[in-house]
Motif scaffolding. Structure first.
Motif, PDB file in Angstrom:
ATOM      1  N   ASN A   4       0.844  -1.180   0.000  1.00  0.00           N
ATOM      2  CA  ASN A   4       0.000   0.000   0.000  1.00  0.00           C
ATOM      3  C   ASN A   4       0.887   1.240   0.000  1.00  0.00           C
ATOM      4  OD1 ASN A   4      -2.586   0.982  -0.109  1.00  0.00           O
ATOM      5  ND2 ASN A   4      -2.719   1.302   2.103  1.00  0.00           N
ATOM      6  N   ASN A  47       5.504   2.605   2.919  1.00  0.00           N
ATOM      7  CA  ASN A  47       6.119   1.303   3.183  1.00  0.00           C
ATOM      8  C   ASN A  47       5.135   0.385   3.889  1.00  0.00           C
ATOM      9  OD1 ASN A  47       8.278  -0.476   3.124  1.00  0.00           O
ATOM     10  ND2 ASN A  47       8.961   0.103   5.161  1.00  0.00           N
ATOM     11  N   ASN A  48       3.877   0.579   3.604  1.00  0.00           N
ATOM     12  CA  ASN A  48       2.853  -0.180   4.305  1.00  0.00           C
ATOM     13  C   ASN A  48       2.293  -1.291   3.453  1.00  0.00           C
ATOM     14  OD1 ASN A  48       2.816   1.409   6.683  1.00  0.00           O
ATOM     15  ND2 ASN A  48       1.700   2.979   5.568  1.00  0.00           N
ATOM     16  N   ARG A  49       1.626  -2.207   4.118  1.00  0.00           N
ATOM     17  CA  ARG A  49       0.835  -3.209   3.444  1.00  0.00           C
ATOM     18  C   ARG A  49      -0.565  -3.130   4.000  1.00  0.00           C
ATOM     19  NH1 ARG A  49       4.270  -8.861   3.333  1.00  0.00           N
ATOM     20  NH2 ARG A  49       5.638  -8.342   1.601  1.00  0.00           N
ATOM     21  N   LYS A  50      -1.514  -3.630   3.232  1.00  0.00           N
ATOM     22  CA  LYS A  50      -2.861  -3.797   3.752  1.00  0.00           C
ATOM     23  C   LYS A  50      -3.348  -5.158   3.290  1.00  0.00           C
ATOM     24  CE  LYS A  50      -5.361  -1.809  -0.146  1.00  0.00           C
ATOM     25  NZ  LYS A  50      -6.367  -0.806  -0.588  1.00  0.00           N
ATOM     26  N   LEU A  51      -4.360  -5.658   3.940  1.00  0.00           N
ATOM     27  CA  LEU A  51      -4.989  -6.898   3.519  1.00  0.00           C
ATOM     28  C   LEU A  51      -6.147  -6.578   2.590  1.00  0.00           C
ATOM     29  CD1 LEU A  51      -5.249  -9.078   6.775  1.00  0.00           C
ATOM     30  CD2 LEU A  51      -3.654  -9.359   4.880  1.00  0.00           C
TER      31      LEU A  51
END
Lengths: 115, 119
Positions: free
Chosen positions: A96, A99-103
């Motif tokens: 995302n 440096n993030n992720r999301k489900l």
């Protein structure tokens, strides 16, 4: 963009049989995949996580497979019981903003186990 | 131990009013997520907090939506000037660590949700 598909039709099976639910994804290669269970009026509850380098993961009567070539995960419940009746969701991480992720989540498959 | 709690469990409001939804994550969990779930729809990511980092607000559907997380614990999701299409179940989840950190620490623990109905 990334997309997840779960069988939209409700699954009705007889108690004692094996339930098999499918999660297909397109347009990317997730590092792992998660399965959750959701009961009516409740939040999802984590069941299993399987990583891209794992073919199969088991937990009691649950088994998950992960085929990165087919881009598919199968979720099996053996010796099913009426208490297994719920909606089962698969979820995958995507990168995302920053440096993030999301489900991202599938719509879920409703399972009904008949006594 | 205590799980994730949310309040109120149900909220009915009139179109145009503001609402505040509260989430108490599991103690010690650094990551907190807000989702929205509408009938027949999947979980829609709204916002993500990780420790003291700037929140990831990329999922907020409009500027009427905002969220805060005070002291790295409790979070409040605020919807201003509510519209009927805001009616949904708002779910909060927390995890021990951020996604991408590896391991079971990424497992998300969900609260029971707040059912919002905008008339």
């Amino acid at each position: 963009s990334q997309k997840i598909e779960q069988n939209s039709e409700a699954l009705n099976i007889q108690e004692g049989k094996t339930a098999t639910l499918t999660c297909n994804y397109t347009n990317y290669s997730p590092a792992y995949l998660q399965w959750y269970r959701q009961d009516p009026g409740r939040g999802p509850v984590f069941l299993l996580l399987i990583r891209e380098n794992e073919k199969e993961k088991r937990k009691e009567r649950l088994k998950v497979t992960f085929d990165t070539t087919l881009k598919q995960s199968l979720f099996h419940i053996t010796a099913s019981q009426p208490a297994d009746s719920a909606t089962y969701l698969c979820a995958l991480p995507v990168d995302n903003a920053g440096n993030n992720r999301k489900l991202i989540w599938g719509l879920g498959t409703s399972l009904a186990v008949n006594p | 131990g205590a799980g994730v709690s949310q309040s109120p469990s149900n909220k009915v409001t009139e179109k145009g009013k503001d609402v505040e939804l509260r989430c108490d994550p599991i103690s010690g969990h650094t990551a907190l997520y807000w989702y929205r779930q509408s009938l027949g729809q999947g979980l829609e990511f709204l916002i993500y907090f990780q420790g003291n980092s700037a929140p990831d607000k990329s999922g907020l559907p409009s500027d009427r939506f905002s969220a805060e997380r005070t002291g790295g614990s409790v979070s409040t999701l605020t919807i201003q000037r509510t519209q009927q299409e805001d009616s949904a179940v708002y779910l909060c989840a927390s995890s021990l660590a951020r996604l991408g950190s590896g391991g079971r620490e990424e497992t998300q623990y969900f609260g029971p949700g707040t059912r919002l109905l905008v008339l």
